[in-house]
Design a protein around this motif. Structure first.
Motif, PDB file in Angstrom:
ATOM      1  N   ALA A 148      42.640   3.683 -74.139  1.00 16.70           N
ATOM      2  CA  ALA A 148      41.247   4.126 -74.069  1.00 16.70           C
ATOM      3  C   ALA A 148      40.290   2.992 -74.419  1.00 16.70           C
ATOM      4  O   ALA A 148      39.272   2.782 -73.737  1.00 16.70           O
ATOM      5  N   ALA A 149      40.608   2.247 -75.462  1.00 16.59           N
ATOM      6  CA  ALA A 149      39.736   1.143 -75.874  1.00 16.59           C
ATOM      7  C   ALA A 149      39.684   0.044 -74.812  1.00 16.59           C
ATOM      8  O   ALA A 149      38.606  -0.476 -74.487  1.00 16.59           O
ATOM      9  N   LEU A 150      40.839  -0.292 -74.251  1.00 17.84           N
ATOM     10  CA  LEU A 150      40.881  -1.347 -73.233  1.00 17.84           C
ATOM     11  C   LEU A 150      40.241  -0.887 -71.926  1.00 17.84           C
ATOM     12  O   LEU A 150      39.609  -1.686 -71.222  1.00 17.84           O
ATOM     13  N   LEU A 151      40.396   0.389 -71.600  1.00 15.27           N
ATOM     14  CA  LEU A 151      39.745   0.918 -70.403  1.00 15.27           C
ATOM     15  C   LEU A 151      38.230   0.822 -70.540  1.00 15.27           C
ATOM     16  O   LEU A 151      37.521   0.465 -69.585  1.00 15.27           O
ATOM     17  N   ARG A 152      37.733   1.137 -71.721  1.00 13.76           N
ATOM     18  CA  ARG A 152      36.289   1.034 -71.963  1.00 13.76           C
ATOM     19  C   ARG A 152      35.804  -0.392 -71.683  1.00 13.76           C
ATOM     20  O   ARG A 152      34.783  -0.601 -71.030  1.00 13.76           O
ATOM     21  N   GLY A 153      36.571  -1.374 -72.156  1.00 11.18           N
ATOM     22  CA  GLY A 153      36.201  -2.759 -71.915  1.00 11.18           C
ATOM     23  C   GLY A 153      36.299  -3.147 -70.457  1.00 11.18           C
ATOM     24  O   GLY A 153      35.421  -3.844 -69.923  1.00 11.18           O
ATOM     25  N   ALA A 154      37.367  -2.698 -69.780  1.00 11.34           N
ATOM     26  CA  ALA A 154      37.548  -3.030 -68.365  1.00 11.34           C
ATOM     27  C   ALA A 154      36.449  -2.434 -67.508  1.00 11.34           C
ATOM     28  O   ALA A 154      35.959  -3.059 -66.561  1.00 11.34           O
ATOM     29  N   LEU A 155      36.025  -1.203 -67.823  1.00 14.54           N
ATOM     30  CA  LEU A 155      34.925  -0.593 -67.080  1.00 14.54           C
ATOM     31  C   LEU A 155      33.613  -1.317 -67.356  1.00 14.54           C
ATOM     32  O   LEU A 155      32.784  -1.498 -66.457  1.00 14.54           O
ATOM     33  N   GLY A 156      33.441  -1.743 -68.597  1.00 19.86           N
ATOM     34  CA  GLY A 156      32.237  -2.494 -68.933  1.00 19.86           C
ATOM     35  C   GLY A 156      32.137  -3.783 -68.143  1.00 19.86           C
ATOM     36  O   GLY A 156      31.052  -4.171 -67.697  1.00 19.86           O
ATOM     37  N   GLU A 157      33.279  -4.453 -67.958  1.00 18.41           N
ATOM     38  CA  GLU A 157      33.286  -5.682 -67.168  1.00 18.41           C
ATOM     39  C   GLU A 157      32.918  -5.415 -65.713  1.00 18.41           C
ATOM     40  O   GLU A 157      32.421  -6.306 -65.014  1.00 18.41           O
ATOM     41  N   ARG A 158      33.153  -4.187 -65.254  1.00 14.13           N
ATOM     42  CA  ARG A 158      32.796  -3.817 -63.878  1.00 14.13           C
ATOM     43  C   ARG A 158      31.373  -3.276 -63.799  1.00 14.13           C
ATOM     44  O   ARG A 158      30.918  -2.900 -62.723  1.00 14.13           O
ATOM     45  N   GLY A 159      30.706  -3.204 -64.947  1.00  9.95           N
ATOM     46  CA  GLY A 159      29.334  -2.734 -64.973  1.00  9.95           C
ATOM     47  C   GLY A 159      29.154  -1.270 -65.266  1.00  9.95           C
ATOM     48  O   GLY A 159      28.038  -0.750 -65.202  1.00  9.95           O
ATOM     49  N   TYR A 160      30.237  -0.551 -65.599  1.00  7.53           N
ATOM     50  CA  TYR A 160      30.155   0.869 -65.915  1.00  7.53           C
ATOM     51  C   TYR A 160      30.152   1.058 -67.428  1.00  7.53           C
ATOM     52  O   TYR A 160      30.918   0.401 -68.139  1.00  7.53           O
ATOM     53  N   LEU A 161      29.331   2.001 -67.886  1.00  7.03           N
ATOM     54  CA  LEU A 161      29.214   2.214 -69.324  1.00  7.03           C
ATOM     55  C   LEU A 161      29.380   3.678 -69.720  1.00  7.03           C
ATOM     56  O   LEU A 161      28.572   4.231 -70.467  1.00  7.03           O
TER      57      LEU A 161
END
Length: 347
Positions: A95-108
């Motif tokens: 969950a924590a890493l997914l949050r970061g990966a989505l953030g890198e794609r511009g999703y928050l």
């Protein structure tokens, strides 16, 4: 924190999107008392044990719950870590890493995880998300292959909680991802890494959690999806017929389950002269009791005791970058159309 609208204005009315990862669950501790609580909830679910309640309840409370928790607790103790249950540890990291990966794609979006059985419960996590203004919810059960006993019961739990809400969020639900290219490639990279480190076995066993044959006869697509995953994985690895086999593990009770069974197959292979095997479990995206104890310990012993010489367990996808990226791609596709508000990708 202020939310930003598509036009750049801040305000409290901008939609808030949540992504909820759902795993099966785990006891809170490797003790008989904790296992009893967990098994009461898990085996009391009519989706998990599809027997008439009048027939199953006396068995559950008269035999299973008095006898099984102590035995299961010893198995959990063999795999427990300083951080706790491996399934909980890896799901939290995912969950924590997914949050970061989505953030890198511009999703928050807000990314959270819950357990269908045990803690943190689906209800408790959803209620926490509601306090932060949950308006849209994407649910991602971490079961690549659909089964009524896993995916559908996660949906049941979501629905039970939301039916008590005055204002419900818009809802999307990922049914399965058994043939997702990035997921299959993440599996293949896990197997290749094992082979590069330790060498390749004579056979690759692709082991899935079993289900009773009856549920497949009733229309559950689980077996077919397992076989599709296995075929795509074998193709990605360049394996020829005879170099890989699909098996099913974790049989419970006297019913006829999907076959061939994993442990007996390993024994048969060893007795037939197969010297080395590797086992991968695509249905488990995080290591847990069924992989670390049932496969890496018990199945290994069965193979070696029957005359096999080398047994290799391929770890689950866990928090590997390839799986996190696969999960991020899956979530991104399912967020399409929800791109207004603070969750929109930066362009």
């Amino acid at each position: 924190m202020a939310l930003r609208s598509p036009g750049g204005r801040t305000g409290s009315l901008a939609a808030r999107t949540g992504v909820l990862l759902v795993q099966l669950g785990t006891p809170d501790a490797p003790t008989a008392a904790a296992l009893r609580r967990y098994l009461r909830e898990f085996l009391g679910d009519p989706r998990v044990v599809e027997l008439p309640r009048l027939a199953w309840t006396p068995i559950l409370y008269g035999f299973v719950l008095p006898l099984r928790p102590s035995r299961s607790a010893r198995k959990y103790a063999a795999i427990w870590t300083d951080e706790g249950s491996p399934l909980l540890v890896y799901t939290r990291r995912q969950a924590a890493l997914l949050r970061g990966a989505l953030g890198e794609r511009g999703y928050l979006p807000e990314v959270a995880f819950a357990m269908r059985y045990g803690t943190p419960s689906i209800s408790s996590v959803l209620r926490e998300m509601r306090t932060r203004g949950l308006d849209r919810l994407l649910v991602v059960p971490l079961y690549p292959q659909y089964s009524a006993s896993t995916t559908a019961t996660a949906f049941d739990s979501i629905a039970r909680e939301l039916r008590g809400w005055r204002v419900q969020p818009s809802l999307r639900f990922v049914r399965d991802f058994h043939d997702d290219d990035a997921y299959v490639e993440a599996l293949a990279s896990r197997v290749r890494a094992r082979w590069e480190r330790e060498g390749r076995g004579d056979r690759l066993l692709i082991s899935f959690h079993g289900v009773p044959r009856r549920v497949v006869a009733l229309g559950d697509p689980y077996e077919n999806q397992c076989r599709v995953t296995a075929e795509r994985l074998a193709q990605r690895l360049g394996l020829a017929d005879g170099e890989w086999v699909v098996t099913f593990q974790s049989r419970f009770g006297p019913a006829d389950w999907l076959q061939p069974y994993t442990a007996p197959t390993l024994v048969e292979l060893a007795r037939a002269g197969v010297r080395s095997v590797d086992v991968v479990c695509p249905g488990f995206v995080a290591d847990c009791l069924e992989t670390l104890e049932e496969i890496a310990i018990e199945a290994r012993k069965a193979f070696l005791d029957a005359g096999g010489l080398d047994f290799g367990y391929v770890p689950a996808l866990n928090d590997t970058p390839a799986f996190i990226e696969a999960l991020a791609s899956l979530v991104e596709r399912n967020l399409q159309g929800w791109q207004n508000g603070p969750d929109a990708p930066a362009r």
